[in-house]
Design an enzyme around this catalytic site. Sequence first.
Site, PDB file in Angstrom:
ATOM      1  N   PHE A   1      -0.346  16.350   3.467  1.00 10.46           N
ATOM      2  CA  PHE A   1      -1.130  15.914   2.538  1.00 10.46           C
ATOM      3  C   PHE A   1       0.169  15.607   0.792  1.00 10.46           C
ATOM      4  O   PHE A   1      -0.116  16.562   0.820  1.00 10.46           O
ATOM      5  CB  PHE A   1      -2.172  16.133   1.605  1.00 10.46           C
ATOM      6  CG  PHE A   1      -2.976  15.552   0.690  1.00 10.46           C
ATOM      7  CD1 PHE A   1      -4.498  14.749   0.562  1.00 10.46           C
ATOM      8  CD2 PHE A   1      -2.662  15.930  -1.025  1.00 10.46           C
ATOM      9  CE1 PHE A   1      -4.589  13.581  -0.152  1.00 10.46           C
ATOM     10  CE2 PHE A   1      -2.986  14.502  -1.900  1.00 10.46           C
ATOM     11  CZ  PHE A   1      -4.228  13.714  -1.452  1.00 10.46           C
TER      12      PHE A   1
ATOM     13  N   ASP B   1      -3.409   5.836   6.257  1.00  9.29           N
ATOM     14  CA  ASP B   1      -4.282   7.200   6.822  1.00  9.29           C
ATOM     15  C   ASP B   1      -5.145   6.953   8.061  1.00  9.29           C
ATOM     16  O   ASP B   1      -4.645   7.141   9.018  1.00  9.29           O
ATOM     17  CB  ASP B   1      -4.495   8.409   5.983  1.00  9.29           C
ATOM     18  CG  ASP B   1      -5.043   9.905   5.663  1.00  9.29           C
ATOM     19  OD1 ASP B   1      -4.624   9.848   7.211  1.00  9.29           O
ATOM     20  OD2 ASP B   1      -5.650  10.029   4.648  1.00  9.29           O
TER      21      ASP B   1
ATOM     22  N   GLU C   1       0.406  -1.198  -0.246  1.00 11.58           N
ATOM     23  CA  GLU C   1       0.258   0.191   0.049  1.00 11.58           C
ATOM     24  C   GLU C   1       1.123   1.488   0.173  1.00 11.58           C
ATOM     25  O   GLU C   1       1.866   1.301   0.253  1.00 11.58           O
ATOM     26  CB  GLU C   1      -1.327  -0.007   0.898  1.00 11.58           C
ATOM     27  CG  GLU C   1      -2.067   1.471   1.365  1.00 11.58           C
ATOM     28  CD  GLU C   1      -3.069   1.242   0.187  1.00 11.58           C
ATOM     29  OE1 GLU C   1      -2.565   1.729  -0.491  1.00 11.58           O
ATOM     30  OE2 GLU C   1      -4.096   1.759   0.951  1.00 11.58           O
ATOM     31  N   ASP C   2       0.055   2.426  -0.298  1.00 10.33           N
ATOM     32  CA  ASP C   2       1.405   3.832  -0.517  1.00 10.33           C
ATOM     33  C   ASP C   2       1.379   4.254   0.723  1.00 10.33           C
ATOM     34  O   ASP C   2       3.057   4.242   0.820  1.00 10.33           O
ATOM     35  CB  ASP C   2       0.872   4.314  -1.608  1.00 10.33           C
ATOM     36  CG  ASP C   2      -1.302   4.587  -1.460  1.00 10.33           C
ATOM     37  OD1 ASP C   2      -1.561   4.421  -0.319  1.00 10.33           O
ATOM     38  OD2 ASP C   2      -1.468   5.676  -2.424  1.00 10.33           O
TER      39      ASP C   2
ATOM     40  N   ARG D   1       1.605  11.513  -9.236  1.00 10.04           N
ATOM     41  CA  ARG D   1       2.344  10.273  -9.768  1.00 10.04           C
ATOM     42  C   ARG D   1       3.756   9.887 -10.363  1.00 10.04           C
ATOM     43  O   ARG D   1       3.594   8.909  -9.403  1.00 10.04           O
ATOM     44  CB  ARG D   1       1.220   9.411 -10.381  1.00 10.04           C
ATOM     45  CG  ARG D   1      -0.246   9.063 -10.026  1.00 10.04           C
ATOM     46  CD  ARG D   1      -1.409   7.921  -9.692  1.00 10.04           C
ATOM     47  NE  ARG D   1      -2.253   8.348  -9.796  1.00 10.04           N
ATOM     48  CZ  ARG D   1      -2.745   7.553  -8.482  1.00 10.04           C
ATOM     49  NH1 ARG D   1      -2.580   6.964  -7.848  1.00 10.04           N
ATOM     50  NH2 ARG D   1      -4.477   7.734  -8.437  1.00 10.04           N
TER      51      ARG D   1
ATOM     52  N   ASP E   1      -1.291  10.601  -5.949  1.00 11.82           N
ATOM     53  CA  ASP E   1      -1.810  11.679  -6.870  1.00 11.82           C
ATOM     54  C   ASP E   1      -2.838  12.725  -5.463  1.00 11.82           C
ATOM     55  O   ASP E   1      -3.329  12.567  -4.922  1.00 11.82           O
ATOM     56  CB  ASP E   1      -2.647  11.241  -8.313  1.00 11.82           C
ATOM     57  CG  ASP E   1      -4.199  10.624  -7.119  1.00 11.82           C
ATOM     58  OD1 ASP E   1      -4.083   9.766  -5.715  1.00 11.82           O
ATOM     59  OD2 ASP E   1      -5.095  10.839  -7.320  1.00 11.82           O
TER      60      ASP E   1
HETATM   61  P1  5GP Z   1      -6.965   5.353   4.571  1.00 13.63           P
HETATM   62  O1  5GP Z   1      -8.707   4.499   3.909  1.00 13.63           O
HETATM   63  O2  5GP Z   1      -6.117   4.712   5.837  1.00 13.63           O
HETATM   64  O3  5GP Z   1      -7.193   6.884   5.228  1.00 13.63           O
HETATM   65  O4  5GP Z   1      -6.685   6.117   3.625  1.00 13.63           O
HETATM   66  C1  5GP Z   1      -5.722   5.360   2.404  1.00 13.63           C
HETATM   67  C2  5GP Z   1      -5.764   5.219   1.027  1.00 13.63           C
HETATM   68  O5  5GP Z   1      -6.073   6.857   1.440  1.00 13.63           O
HETATM   69  C3  5GP Z   1      -3.735   5.482   1.149  1.00 13.63           C
HETATM   70  O6  5GP Z   1      -4.332   4.490   0.409  1.00 13.63           O
HETATM   71  C4  5GP Z   1      -4.365   7.099  -0.279  1.00 13.63           C
HETATM   72  O7  5GP Z   1      -4.907   6.455  -1.792  1.00 13.63           O
HETATM   73  C5  5GP Z   1      -5.376   7.841   0.256  1.00 13.63           C
HETATM   74  N1  5GP Z   1      -4.876   9.152   1.057  1.00 13.63           N
HETATM   75  C6  5GP Z   1      -4.413   9.575   2.437  1.00 13.63           C
HETATM   76  N2  5GP Z   1      -4.051   9.779   2.527  1.00 13.63           N
HETATM   77  C7  5GP Z   1      -3.384  10.599   1.645  1.00 13.63           C
HETATM   78  C8  5GP Z   1      -1.854  11.988   1.105  1.00 13.63           C
HETATM   79  O8  5GP Z   1      -1.233  12.587   2.072  1.00 13.63           O
HETATM   80  N3  5GP Z   1      -1.938  11.233  -0.072  1.00 13.63           N
HETATM   81  C9  5GP Z   1      -2.435  11.271  -1.523  1.00 13.63           C
HETATM   82  N4  5GP Z   1      -2.650  11.380  -2.359  1.00 13.63           N
HETATM   83  N5  5GP Z   1      -3.190  10.216  -1.118  1.00 13.63           N
HETATM   84  C10 5GP Z   1      -3.691   9.385   0.274  1.00 13.63           C
END
Ligand code: 5GP
Length: 173
Positions: free
Chosen positions: A148, A99, A95-96, A161, A155
């Site tokens: 962010f 959050d 995973e990237d 990206r 992205d």
């Molecule tokens: P979560 O469900 O943990 O809140 O969010 C995970 C997804 O939200 C990540 O896979 C990503 O796609 C997006 N995301 C969360 N924080 C960021 C951020 O700082 N930058 C970007 N580009 N995407 C984020």
Amino acid sequence: MTTIDTLIDAETIAKRVEEMGKQISQDYAGQEVVIVPVLKGSFMFAADLVRHISIPCRMDFLGLRSYEGETSTGVVQITSDLTRAIEGEHVIVVEDIVDTGLTMEYLFENLATRKPKSVKLASLLHKPARTTVDIEIDYLGFTIEDVFVIGYGLDYDQLYRNLPYLGVVRSED
Ligand code: 5GP
């Protein structure tokens, strides 16, 4: 005008990703794994990571959508599913960024129903300030502040990206 501040440069990312790949190879020595990058954000991280994985690995991809722009919709949708069964397999989800943790909570529950032998998580980034669900990250690249981030696969409205580093967008008038 839009300026991008560097958060983590390409060299630092490369070094850490190499360490993660070596750790995975060591931990799974003598076994096979299925690497599951979560698209689209992890494509660059996954491509670099697997180049440092020396054990036999197959790759399959999952498309998930959890965000539009900068705002969490709270809804996770599988936009593209795995092409093969993972029953009895060692799976590593790539995973990237974790959050709130909601996306990985959903995915791990979903994958568990497919009866893999094990599922671990490799995430490039973790933003603990916004965590609402505790997710165990087995292989973590970097912990970051509540900003962010874009670049290295991540992205903002599908842009940025392609940047080879991780950055933060600064908007100025
Ligand atoms: P979560 O469900 O943990 O809140 O969010 C995970 C997804 O939200 C990540 O896979 C990503 O796609 C997006 N995301 C969360 N924080 C960021 C951020 O700082 N930058 C970007 N580009 N995407 C984020």
